[in-house]
Enzyme design. Structure first.
Site, short mmCIF file in Angstrom:
data_model
loop_
_atom_site.label_atom_id
_atom_site.label_comp_id
_atom_site.label_asym_id
_atom_site.label_seq_id
_atom_site.Cartn_x
_atom_site.Cartn_y
_atom_site.Cartn_z
N ASN A 115 32.72 32.46 -2.82
CA ASN A 115 31.74 33.02 -1.88
C ASN A 115 31.87 32.86 -0.74
OD1 ASN A 115 29.43 34.40 -1.07
ND2 ASN A 115 28.01 33.49 -2.71
N LYS B 77 31.38 28.57 -0.44
CA LYS B 77 30.74 28.02 -1.60
C LYS B 77 31.88 28.46 -2.69
CE LYS B 77 26.44 28.79 -3.65
NZ LYS B 77 25.21 29.82 -3.88
N ARG C 83 33.54 36.90 -4.38
CA ARG C 83 32.53 37.66 -4.12
C ARG C 83 32.71 38.82 -2.86
NH1 ARG C 83 26.69 36.78 -1.09
NH2 ARG C 83 25.95 38.71 -2.02
N HIS D 133 23.37 42.97 -4.23
CA HIS D 133 22.97 42.06 -5.47
C HIS D 133 23.30 42.14 -6.78
CE1 HIS D 133 19.55 40.50 -2.25
NE2 HIS D 133 20.72 39.64 -1.99
N HIS E 20 14.97 40.56 -6.96
CA HIS E 20 15.85 39.42 -6.56
C HIS E 20 15.39 38.99 -5.14
CE1 HIS E 20 19.93 37.32 -5.85
NE2 HIS E 20 19.43 37.41 -4.68
N GLY F 32 18.23 36.93 1.37
CA GLY F 32 18.37 38.22 1.30
C GLY F 32 17.43 38.67 -0.03
N ARG G 18 15.82 39.42 8.01
CA ARG G 18 15.97 41.14 8.13
C ARG G 18 14.68 41.54 7.91
NH1 ARG G 18 20.35 41.07 3.42
NH2 ARG G 18 20.85 38.71 3.98
N ARG H 89 9.30 28.73 2.04
CA ARG H 89 8.57 27.45 2.02
C ARG H 89 7.76 26.97 3.18
NH1 ARG H 89 13.82 24.69 -0.64
NH2 ARG H 89 14.72 26.08 1.20
N VAL I 219 13.52 32.45 -4.07
CA VAL I 219 12.00 32.61 -3.67
C VAL I 219 11.30 32.98 -5.33
CG1 VAL I 219 10.05 33.67 -2.79
CG2 VAL I 219 12.08 33.03 -1.41
N ASN J 26 11.57 29.83 -7.82
CA ASN J 26 10.81 28.67 -7.33
C ASN J 26 9.44 28.92 -6.79
OD1 ASN J 26 13.18 26.81 -7.99
ND2 ASN J 26 14.01 27.79 -6.22
N GLU K 266 25.32 34.11 -9.86
CA GLU K 266 26.20 34.91 -9.27
C GLU K 266 27.61 34.32 -9.76
OE1 GLU K 266 23.59 35.46 -6.01
OE2 GLU K 266 24.55 37.12 -5.86
P1 AMP Z 1 18.54 32.27 -2.34
O1 AMP Z 1 19.19 33.12 -1.16
O2 AMP Z 1 18.36 32.92 -3.59
O3 AMP Z 1 19.48 30.94 -2.30
O4 AMP Z 1 17.26 31.54 -1.73
C1 AMP Z 1 16.90 31.02 -0.64
C2 AMP Z 1 15.49 31.16 -0.50
O5 AMP Z 1 14.72 30.47 -1.47
C3 AMP Z 1 15.12 30.14 1.02
O6 AMP Z 1 15.01 30.99 2.04
C4 AMP Z 1 13.89 29.42 0.43
O7 AMP Z 1 12.89 29.86 1.45
C5 AMP Z 1 13.61 30.15 -0.69
N1 AMP Z 1 12.96 29.00 -1.67
C6 AMP Z 1 13.45 27.83 -2.22
N2 AMP Z 1 12.63 27.30 -3.03
C7 AMP Z 1 11.55 27.60 -2.54
C8 AMP Z 1 10.16 27.34 -2.96
N3 AMP Z 1 9.68 26.37 -3.87
N4 AMP Z 1 9.09 28.20 -2.45
C9 AMP Z 1 9.38 29.05 -1.68
N5 AMP Z 1 10.45 29.47 -1.27
C10 AMP Z 1 11.72 29.05 -1.89
#
Ligand code: AMP
Length: 382
Positions: free
Chosen positions: A11, A18, A70, A159, A187, A191, A220, A263, A310, A313, A363
Site C-alpha cells: 500500500n 505499508k 492497492r 474504500h 468506514h 479518510g 478533507r 482522538r 474511528v 475505536n 484491507e
Molecule cells: P485509519 O485511517 O482507518 O487508520 O484511521 C485513522 C484514524 O483513526 C485517525 O485519524 C485517528 O484519529 C482515528 N482513531 C484511532 N483510534 C481512535 C480512538 N480511540 N478514538 C477516536 N479516533 C481514533
C-alpha cells in the site's frame, strides 16, 4: 486458491510504503511494516525503489508467490482486480488525472516492485471496483451529459476493498447470507465514507469522482456547495491549486478545529474548546445525513456497521452517530459500546430492529485474497 500461499501486499503512499506478507487463505501474517519519510530530507530512503528493496532485504523473497498492490482509482476501465502488465500499468498512469493525490504513488509502488521482483505475478486491487455496479441514478452527477461523458465525470466511490471484506464479515457475524442483507457501512478512518450495500452490492456511496466528496474527514471537507470553489477563485484571489490544497489538506476536522485526529478533537471538545465541539458536531451531523439517506435508499436496513480507525475505536463517535435515531430502529447499548473488545461485535441492545455492529476492516488481507483469486483463474505468471 491455486497454490498461492504467500502474497506480498503493498500500500504505497506519496512518502510511505505499508507492506504485509500474508497467507491469503489463513490470514497468517509472515511479516508486516511501514517505511515512512521516503524522499524527505535526511531520510535514509531516497525513493520507493529503495524502500521496496530495503523491505525485501529483510524477507525471504523465495517464499513470496505474488505481489498485490492497492490502487485507489480504477476509473471505468478497471472494475475488478487485474493482473498487471505494461498495458495495465499505462492504464493506471492515465487515470492519475482523476486521482492526482492517490494513483501516482501506487504507480511508483508497481514500478518498484516489478523491477525488484520481475519473476512474480503482480495484481492491482482497486478501491473503486466494489462500486463499479452502482445504479446509474447514484453514479451520475446532474450536469451536462456530454461534458460528463467526455471527461469521465461521474461518481466512482472508494474504500471498496474495505467494504468487501467488512460486508462479508458482517454477514458471517450475523450468520446470514450476504445476498439477503441490507447494510449501511460507515468506514470512518482518516479518510471516511459511507456505503449502502444491498445483497453484497454497492448501491450508493458518499465519495464521488474523487475521495473528497461526502463525510467530514481528517483534513478533507467532504460535501460542500460547488459554487464555493468558484467564489474563492473569483473573489479570494485563490488559484486552482490553492483551492485544491484548502479542500484536501486544510479542511475537515483540521480546518474546523486545528486538529485532524479525532482522538484530539474529542479530548479538546471534552475540555470545552468550542472549535473542537463544532468539528465533532459537524462530523456527526454529516453522518446523520448519510445514515438517513441510506435508510431511504435501501428501504430500511438489517445492520449498520462501523469500521476503520474511528469507527472501530471511538465509542463516543458511535454513540453520537446514532443518538436520537431510535425512531429509525437504530439504538446503541451503552455498556456494549463502551466495552474494550477488539473483534467483530454487536453494540445494539438485544431485540433492536437494526443490528449495530463494529467489524474490524482488513484491507491488506482482502488485497491478498483478491490477488490470489485473480491468479487462480489461470496460469498467469509473466
Ligand atoms: P485509519 O485511517 O482507518 O487508520 O484511521 C485513522 C484514524 O483513526 C485517525 O485519524 C485517528 O484519529 C482515528 N482513531 C484511532 N483510534 C481512535 C480512538 N480511540 N478514538 C477516536 N479516533 C481514533
Amino acid at each position: 486458491m491455486g497454490g498461492i500461499r504467500s502474497v506480498f501486499v503493498l500500500n504505497t503512499g506519496s512518502s510511505s510504503v505499508k507492506f504485509r506478507v500474508v497467507d491469503p487463505e489463513s490470514g497468517a501474517v509472515g511479516a508486516e511494516g511501514l517505511v515512512e519519510r521516503i524522499g524527505e530530507p535526511g531520510s535514509q530512503t531516497p525513493d520507493h525503489r529503495a524502500a521496496i528493496e530495503g523491505i525485501l532485504s529483510g524477507l525471504d523473497r523465495g517464499a513470496i508467490d505474488a505481489v498485490g498492490h492497492r490502487i485507489v482509482h480504477g476509473g471505468d476501465r478497471f472494475v475488478q482486480a487485474t493482473l498487471i502488465d505494461d498495458d495495465v500499468e499505462r492504464g493506471i498512469e492515465q487515470l492519475s488525472a482523476l486521482a492526482p493525490l492517490h494513483n501516482p504513488p501506487g504507480l511508483l509502488g508497481i514500478r518498484a516492485a516489478r523491477a525488484a521482483l520481475p519473476e512474480l505475478p503482480q495484481v492491482a486491487v482497486f478501491d473503486t471496483a466494489f462500486h463499479a455496479g452502482m445504479p446509474a441514478a447514484a453514479r451520475s452527477y446532474a450536469i451536462d451529459a456530454g461534458v460528463a461523458a467526455e471527461h469521465g465525470i461521474r461518481r466512482y466511490g472508494f474504500h471498496g476493498t474495505s467494504y468487501r471484506i467488512v460486508s462479508e464479515r458482517a454477514a458471517e457475524f450475523l450468520g446470514r447470507p450476504l445476498d439477503e442483507l441490507r447494510l449501511i457501512v460507515l468506514h470512518l478512518g482518516n479518510g471516511a465514507s459511507a456505503t449502502a450495500i444491498a445483497g453484497g452490492r454497492s448501491i450508493d456511496t458518499s465519495m464521488g469522482m474523487t475521495p473528497l466528496e461526502g463525510l467530514v474527514m481528517g483534513t478533507r471537507s467532504g460535501d460542500l456547495d460547488p459554487a464555493v470553489l468558484l467564489y474563492l477563485q473569483r473573489n479570494a484571489a485563490m488559484t486552482v491549486d490553492d483551492v485544491d490544497e484548502l479542500l484536501n489538506r486544510r479542511s475537515g476536522l483540521l480546518g474546523l478545529s486545528g486538529r485532524g485526529d479525532m482522538r484530539e478533537v474529542i479530548a479538546a471538545a471534552e475540555g470545552g474548546e468550542a472549535a473542537a465541539e463544532l468539528a465533532f458536531g459537524v462530523y456527526v451531523h454529516r453522518l446523520h445525513h448519510y445514515i438517513g439517506a441510506y435508510l431511504a435508499i435501501l428501504g430500511g436496513a438489517d445492520a449498520l456497521v462501523f469500521t476503520a480507525g474511528v469507527g472501530e475505536n471511538s465509542a463516543a463517535v458511535r454513540a453520537a452517530a446514532l443518538e436520537g435515531l431510535a425512531g429509525l430502529g437504530l439504538q446503541v447499548d451503552a455498556a456494549a459500546n463502551a466495552a474494550p473488545d477488539r473483534g467483530p461485535r454487536r453494540i445494539s441492545p438485544a431485540g433492536a430492529p437494526v443490528d449495530v455492529l463494529v467489524i474490524p476492516t482488513d484491507e491488506e488481507l482482502q488485497i491478498a485474497r483478491e490477488t490470489a483469486g485473480v491468479l487462480a483463474q489461470g496460469d498467469l505468471r509473466p
